[in-house]
Scaffold this motif. Structure first.
Motif, PDB file in Angstrom:
ATOM      1  N   ALA A 178      31.226  28.427  30.431  1.00  0.00           N
ATOM      2  CA  ALA A 178      32.704  28.836  30.681  1.00  0.00           C
ATOM      3  C   ALA A 178      33.190  28.619  32.244  1.00  0.00           C
ATOM      4  N   ARG A 179      34.258  27.886  32.569  1.00  0.00           N
ATOM      5  CA  ARG A 179      34.558  27.984  33.961  1.00  0.00           C
ATOM      6  C   ARG A 179      35.333  29.151  34.417  1.00  0.00           C
ATOM      7  N   VAL A 180      34.994  29.476  35.770  1.00  0.00           N
ATOM      8  CA  VAL A 180      35.770  30.593  36.254  1.00  0.00           C
ATOM      9  C   VAL A 180      36.754  30.604  37.237  1.00  0.00           C
ATOM     10  N   ASP A 181      37.967  31.090  37.121  1.00  0.00           N
ATOM     11  CA  ASP A 181      38.862  30.559  38.031  1.00  0.00           C
ATOM     12  C   ASP A 181      38.852  31.489  39.022  1.00  0.00           C
ATOM     13  N   LEU A 182      39.835  31.229  40.215  1.00  0.00           N
ATOM     14  CA  LEU A 182      39.595  31.803  41.646  1.00  0.00           C
ATOM     15  C   LEU A 182      39.841  33.215  41.265  1.00  0.00           C
ATOM     16  N   ALA A 183      40.756  33.631  40.779  1.00  0.00           N
ATOM     17  CA  ALA A 183      41.030  35.095  40.838  1.00  0.00           C
ATOM     18  C   ALA A 183      40.065  35.975  39.939  1.00  0.00           C
ATOM     19  N   ASP A 184      39.563  35.582  39.284  1.00  0.00           N
ATOM     20  CA  ASP A 184      38.295  36.003  38.340  1.00  0.00           C
ATOM     21  C   ASP A 184      37.071  35.987  39.518  1.00  0.00           C
ATOM     22  N   ALA A 185      36.962  34.903  40.138  1.00  0.00           N
ATOM     23  CA  ALA A 185      35.780  34.856  40.922  1.00  0.00           C
ATOM     24  C   ALA A 185      35.999  35.998  42.105  1.00  0.00           C
ATOM     25  N   VAL A 186      37.106  35.933  42.716  1.00  0.00           N
ATOM     26  CA  VAL A 186      37.415  37.176  43.701  1.00  0.00           C
ATOM     27  C   VAL A 186      37.212  38.284  43.209  1.00  0.00           C
ATOM     28  N   ALA A 187      37.611  38.738  42.038  1.00  0.00           N
ATOM     29  CA  ALA A 187      37.430  39.798  41.302  1.00  0.00           C
ATOM     30  C   ALA A 187      35.973  40.322  41.263  1.00  0.00           C
ATOM     31  N   ARG A 188      35.028  39.379  41.000  1.00  0.00           N
ATOM     32  CA  ARG A 188      33.641  39.466  40.775  1.00  0.00           C
ATOM     33  C   ARG A 188      32.936  40.003  42.025  1.00  0.00           C
ATOM     34  N   LEU A 189      33.736  39.804  43.313  1.00  0.00           N
ATOM     35  CA  LEU A 189      32.978  39.989  44.446  1.00  0.00           C
ATOM     36  C   LEU A 189      32.964  41.563  44.685  1.00  0.00           C
ATOM     37  N   PRO A 190      31.969  42.072  45.324  1.00  0.00           N
ATOM     38  CA  PRO A 190      31.735  43.630  45.742  1.00  0.00           C
ATOM     39  C   PRO A 190      33.080  43.651  46.528  1.00  0.00           C
ATOM     40  N   ILE A 191      33.572  45.040  46.560  1.00  0.00           N
ATOM     41  CA  ILE A 191      34.778  45.360  47.240  1.00  0.00           C
ATOM     42  C   ILE A 191      35.039  45.170  48.619  1.00  0.00           C
ATOM     43  N   GLY A 192      33.756  45.358  49.306  1.00  0.00           N
ATOM     44  CA  GLY A 192      33.612  45.007  50.743  1.00  0.00           C
ATOM     45  C   GLY A 192      33.978  43.487  51.263  1.00  0.00           C
ATOM     46  N   LYS A 193      33.287  42.690  50.392  1.00  0.00           N
ATOM     47  CA  LYS A 193      33.487  41.262  50.558  1.00  0.00           C
ATOM     48  C   LYS A 193      34.669  40.905  50.067  1.00  0.00           C
ATOM     49  N   ARG A 194      35.425  41.507  48.898  1.00  0.00           N
ATOM     50  CA  ARG A 194      36.540  41.087  48.538  1.00  0.00           C
ATOM     51  C   ARG A 194      37.759  41.679  49.544  1.00  0.00           C
ATOM     52  N   ALA A 195      37.524  42.504  50.199  1.00  0.00           N
ATOM     53  CA  ALA A 195      38.451  43.113  51.006  1.00  0.00           C
ATOM     54  C   ALA A 195      38.547  42.146  52.236  1.00  0.00           C
ATOM     55  N   CYS A 196      37.446  41.625  52.580  1.00  0.00           N
ATOM     56  CA  CYS A 196      37.131  40.780  53.851  1.00  0.00           C
ATOM     57  C   CYS A 196      38.009  39.189  53.342  1.00  0.00           C
ATOM     58  N   VAL A 198      33.508  43.310  64.201  1.00  0.00           N
ATOM     59  CA  VAL A 198      34.082  41.925  63.951  1.00  0.00           C
ATOM     60  C   VAL A 198      32.710  41.155  63.207  1.00  0.00           C
ATOM     61  N   GLY A 199      31.531  41.630  63.768  1.00  0.00           N
ATOM     62  CA  GLY A 199      30.312  40.728  63.368  1.00  0.00           C
ATOM     63  C   GLY A 199      30.081  41.193  61.550  1.00  0.00           C
ATOM     64  N   THR A 200      30.562  42.249  61.215  1.00  0.00           N
ATOM     65  CA  THR A 200      30.450  42.711  59.948  1.00  0.00           C
ATOM     66  C   THR A 200      31.449  42.016  59.107  1.00  0.00           C
ATOM     67  N   VAL A 201      32.482  41.847  59.695  1.00  0.00           N
ATOM     68  CA  VAL A 201      33.671  41.008  58.841  1.00  0.00           C
ATOM     69  C   VAL A 201      33.263  39.415  58.785  1.00  0.00           C
ATOM     70  N   LYS A 202      32.601  38.996  60.002  1.00  0.00           N
ATOM     71  CA  LYS A 202      32.211  37.648  59.763  1.00  0.00           C
ATOM     72  C   LYS A 202      30.928  37.393  58.818  1.00  0.00           C
ATOM     73  N   SER A 203      30.050  38.465  58.720  1.00  0.00           N
ATOM     74  CA  SER A 203      29.169  38.219  57.818  1.00  0.00           C
ATOM     75  C   SER A 203      29.319  38.397  56.324  1.00  0.00           C
ATOM     76  N   GLN A 204      30.224  39.422  56.152  1.00  0.00           N
ATOM     77  CA  GLN A 204      30.790  39.689  54.869  1.00  0.00           C
ATOM     78  C   GLN A 204      31.798  38.492  54.374  1.00  0.00           C
ATOM     79  N   THR A 205      32.420  37.905  55.045  1.00  0.00           N
ATOM     80  CA  THR A 205      33.180  36.689  54.822  1.00  0.00           C
ATOM     81  C   THR A 205      32.313  35.730  54.469  1.00  0.00           C
ATOM     82  N   HIS A 206      31.462  35.244  55.169  1.00  0.00           N
ATOM     83  CA  HIS A 206      30.557  34.157  54.823  1.00  0.00           C
ATOM     84  C   HIS A 206      29.800  34.367  53.766  1.00  0.00           C
TER      85      HIS A 206
END
Length: 178
Positions: A104-122, A144-152
């Motif tokens: 099954a293919r996963v759309d973007l909204a579902d994929a973002v919803a699967r991220l842990p809350i910290g990464k999702r927030a970033c 800022v380093g945490t934001v960069k790391s979590q976003t990556h």
């Protein structure tokens, strides 16, 4: 005959003006973080009530919107954690196992919803609201380093979730057609 309401003064007038100007943005932020539009509405209302109660703590003029964003993010974190505890409890109950279709293919909204809350927030703050790394760090109360790391890490995880048949999308091939 109804009497007209007296004009709002001070804090009340400022909160009403912020509500009228930024409510929609904050509801969208909460919806992207929680994945639930109804919860998003409730969290946004709660954020404005919290801002009204703690209005004296917002010392820097112009920082009110950033303060409200931070409150929404924190409330969304709490909400997601609470829902995870409820889900774990439900999953601990005996039930029939069902396996999702691996193709099954996963759309973007579902994929973002699967991220842990910290990464999702970033991801939401950086790419949906367009905040800088510094602004995102300020809203989340992290470096800022945490934001960069979590976003990556979040983008890598999204690449794996959205790649063709589980094939990761590398930064070099992202944007090229296959």
């Amino acid at each position: 005959m109804e009497r007209p309401s007296p004009p709002l003064a001070g804090r009340d007038a400022q909160i009403v003006a912020l509500y009228e100007q930024h409510r929609t943005e904050l509801v969208r932020l909460a919806a992207l973080l929680t994945g639930d539009p109804q919860v998003a509405e409730e969290l946004t209302q709660e954020a404005f009530v919290h801002a009204w109660r703690t209005w004296g703590r917002v010392h820097t003029p112009g920082a009110e919107v950033a303060y409200l964003r931070g409150v929404v993010v924190n409330l969304a974190r709490k909400s997601v954690r609470r829902r995870l505890v409820e889900l774990r409890h439900r999953l601990a109950q005996p039930r029939l196992a069902t396996a999702p279709d691996p193709a099954a293919r996963v759309d973007l909204a579902d994929a973002v919803a699967r991220l842990p809350i910290g990464k999702r927030a970033c991801v939401v703050l950086r790419y949906y609201l367009g905040l800088s790394e510094q602004e995102t760090a300020g809203v989340l109360g992290v470096s800022v380093g945490t934001v960069k790391s979590q976003t990556h890490k979040a983008l890598e995880q999204l690449g794996r979730l959205l790649g063709d048949w589980g094939e990761p999308v590398s930064p070099r091939t992202r944007g090229r057609s296959r």
